[in-house]
Design an enzyme around this catalytic site. Sequence first.
Site, PDB file in Angstrom:
ATOM      1  N   CYS A 247      38.016  15.849 -19.794  1.00  0.00           N
ATOM      2  CA  CYS A 247      37.377  17.087 -20.264  1.00  0.00           C
ATOM      3  C   CYS A 247      38.342  17.736 -21.252  1.00  0.00           C
ATOM      4  O   CYS A 247      39.254  17.076 -21.767  1.00  0.00           O
ATOM      5  CB  CYS A 247      36.998  18.004 -19.111  1.00  0.00           C
ATOM      6  SG  CYS A 247      38.396  18.587 -18.115  1.00  0.00           S
TER       7      CYS A 247
ATOM      8  N   ASN B 282      41.408  19.757 -18.494  1.00  0.00           N
ATOM      9  CA  ASN B 282      41.844  18.999 -17.318  1.00  0.00           C
ATOM     10  C   ASN B 282      42.232  19.919 -16.147  1.00  0.00           C
ATOM     11  O   ASN B 282      43.090  19.585 -15.336  1.00  0.00           O
ATOM     12  CB  ASN B 282      43.010  18.047 -17.659  1.00  0.00           C
ATOM     13  CG  ASN B 282      43.301  16.982 -16.609  1.00  0.00           C
ATOM     14  OD1 ASN B 282      44.444  16.600 -16.402  1.00  0.00           O
ATOM     15  ND2 ASN B 282      42.296  16.490 -15.927  1.00  0.00           N
TER      16      ASN B 282
ATOM     17  N   CYS C  77      39.280  21.893 -14.780  1.00  0.00           N
ATOM     18  CA  CYS C  77      37.991  22.134 -14.090  1.00  0.00           C
ATOM     19  C   CYS C  77      37.196  20.847 -13.900  1.00  0.00           C
ATOM     20  O   CYS C  77      37.226  20.239 -12.834  1.00  0.00           O
ATOM     21  CB  CYS C  77      37.130  23.145 -14.860  1.00  0.00           C
ATOM     22  SG  CYS C  77      37.871  24.768 -15.059  1.00  0.00           S
ATOM     23  N   ARG C  78      36.486  20.410 -14.944  1.00  0.00           N
ATOM     24  CA  ARG C  78      35.493  19.343 -14.768  1.00  0.00           C
ATOM     25  C   ARG C  78      36.106  17.979 -14.471  1.00  0.00           C
ATOM     26  O   ARG C  78      35.666  17.295 -13.538  1.00  0.00           O
ATOM     27  CB  ARG C  78      34.594  19.244 -16.015  1.00  0.00           C
ATOM     28  CG  ARG C  78      33.734  20.464 -16.219  1.00  0.00           C
ATOM     29  CD  ARG C  78      33.163  20.508 -17.619  1.00  0.00           C
ATOM     30  NE  ARG C  78      34.219  20.705 -18.608  1.00  0.00           N
ATOM     31  CZ  ARG C  78      34.051  20.630 -19.916  1.00  0.00           C
ATOM     32  NH1 ARG C  78      32.846  20.352 -20.394  1.00  0.00           N
ATOM     33  NH2 ARG C  78      35.054  20.831 -20.746  1.00  0.00           N
ATOM     34  N   SER C  79      37.086  17.540 -15.266  1.00  0.00           N
ATOM     35  CA  SER C  79      37.569  16.156 -15.045  1.00  0.00           C
ATOM     36  C   SER C  79      38.365  16.007 -13.746  1.00  0.00           C
ATOM     37  O   SER C  79      38.221  14.976 -13.076  1.00  0.00           O
ATOM     38  CB  SER C  79      38.325  15.619 -16.261  1.00  0.00           C
ATOM     39  OG  SER C  79      39.497  16.333 -16.522  1.00  0.00           O
TER      40      SER C  79
ATOM     41  N   ASP D 230      29.836  23.311 -19.189  1.00  0.00           N
ATOM     42  CA  ASP D 230      31.229  23.731 -19.028  1.00  0.00           C
ATOM     43  C   ASP D 230      31.313  25.019 -18.200  1.00  0.00           C
ATOM     44  O   ASP D 230      30.930  26.095 -18.672  1.00  0.00           O
ATOM     45  CB  ASP D 230      31.840  23.954 -20.412  1.00  0.00           C
ATOM     46  CG  ASP D 230      33.347  24.156 -20.329  1.00  0.00           C
ATOM     47  OD1 ASP D 230      33.848  24.458 -19.227  1.00  0.00           O
ATOM     48  OD2 ASP D 230      34.006  24.005 -21.371  1.00  0.00           O
TER      49      ASP D 230
HETATM   50  P1  4NP Z   1      37.814  22.018 -18.390  1.00  0.00           P
HETATM   51  O1  4NP Z   1      37.605  23.599 -18.550  1.00  0.00           O
HETATM   52  O2  4NP Z   1      37.799  21.431 -19.798  1.00  0.00           O
HETATM   53  O3  4NP Z   1      36.617  21.593 -17.590  1.00  0.00           O
HETATM   54  O4  4NP Z   1      39.120  21.838 -17.686  1.00  0.00           O
HETATM   55  C1  4NP Z   1      38.232  24.386 -19.489  1.00  0.00           C
HETATM   56  C2  4NP Z   1      39.525  24.821 -19.268  1.00  0.00           C
HETATM   57  C3  4NP Z   1      40.147  25.661 -20.166  1.00  0.00           C
HETATM   58  C4  4NP Z   1      39.460  26.044 -21.311  1.00  0.00           C
HETATM   59  C5  4NP Z   1      38.180  25.605 -21.551  1.00  0.00           C
HETATM   60  C6  4NP Z   1      37.554  24.748 -20.634  1.00  0.00           C
HETATM   61  N1  4NP Z   1      40.069  26.923 -22.233  1.00  0.00           N
HETATM   62  O5  4NP Z   1      39.445  27.259 -23.239  1.00  0.00           O
HETATM   63  O6  4NP Z   1      41.240  27.331 -22.008  1.00  0.00           O
END
Ligand code: 4NP
Length: 161
Positions: free
Chosen positions: A8, A11, A13-15, A122
Amino acid sequence: MISVIFVCLGNICRSPMAELVFKKMVEERGLANSFDIVSRGTSDEEEGNPVYYPAARVLREHGVDGTHRALQLTKKEVLNADYVLVMDSSNLFDVLRLTGGQCSEKIFKLCSFTPRPRDVADPWYTRDFEKAFSDISEGCSCFLDYIVEKHADMLGYDSRH
Ligand code: 4NP
């Protein structure tokens, strides 16, 4: 050994949710020794950080254990992997940019294995971590079914088990 990288943006949340959910599914089917499962981010923004609290809470509520620290994906990791499973179209674009267009045949959106191909929304923006968990669980389950059928010989897997 089948190597799988969930990817993702951050790294956190989703992945990592996908990594821990998929590890649990693989263990429950007695296949843990046949897989190398990790998760990575396309960005280095969150490197070293633990799973984001609301994502960790949803995992816990669904009985999924484990921890993770964020790491950025490298081109070498993509080259060495069997499957790179991204969460959305933006991740797909970023991974292909990292590889210079190489390896497209092993890079898939996780929910492309489901009957209703789509992005994992997301939760950083939707704040709906339960929905993300549900999409990720369905994607992991359908991906595992695909793998078990495709690599049945190598996994020595009998679907009657
Ligand atoms: P992830 O979530 O890609 O699922 O880990 C996010 C974590 C941080 C951010 C965006 C999405 N950010 O913009 O900081």
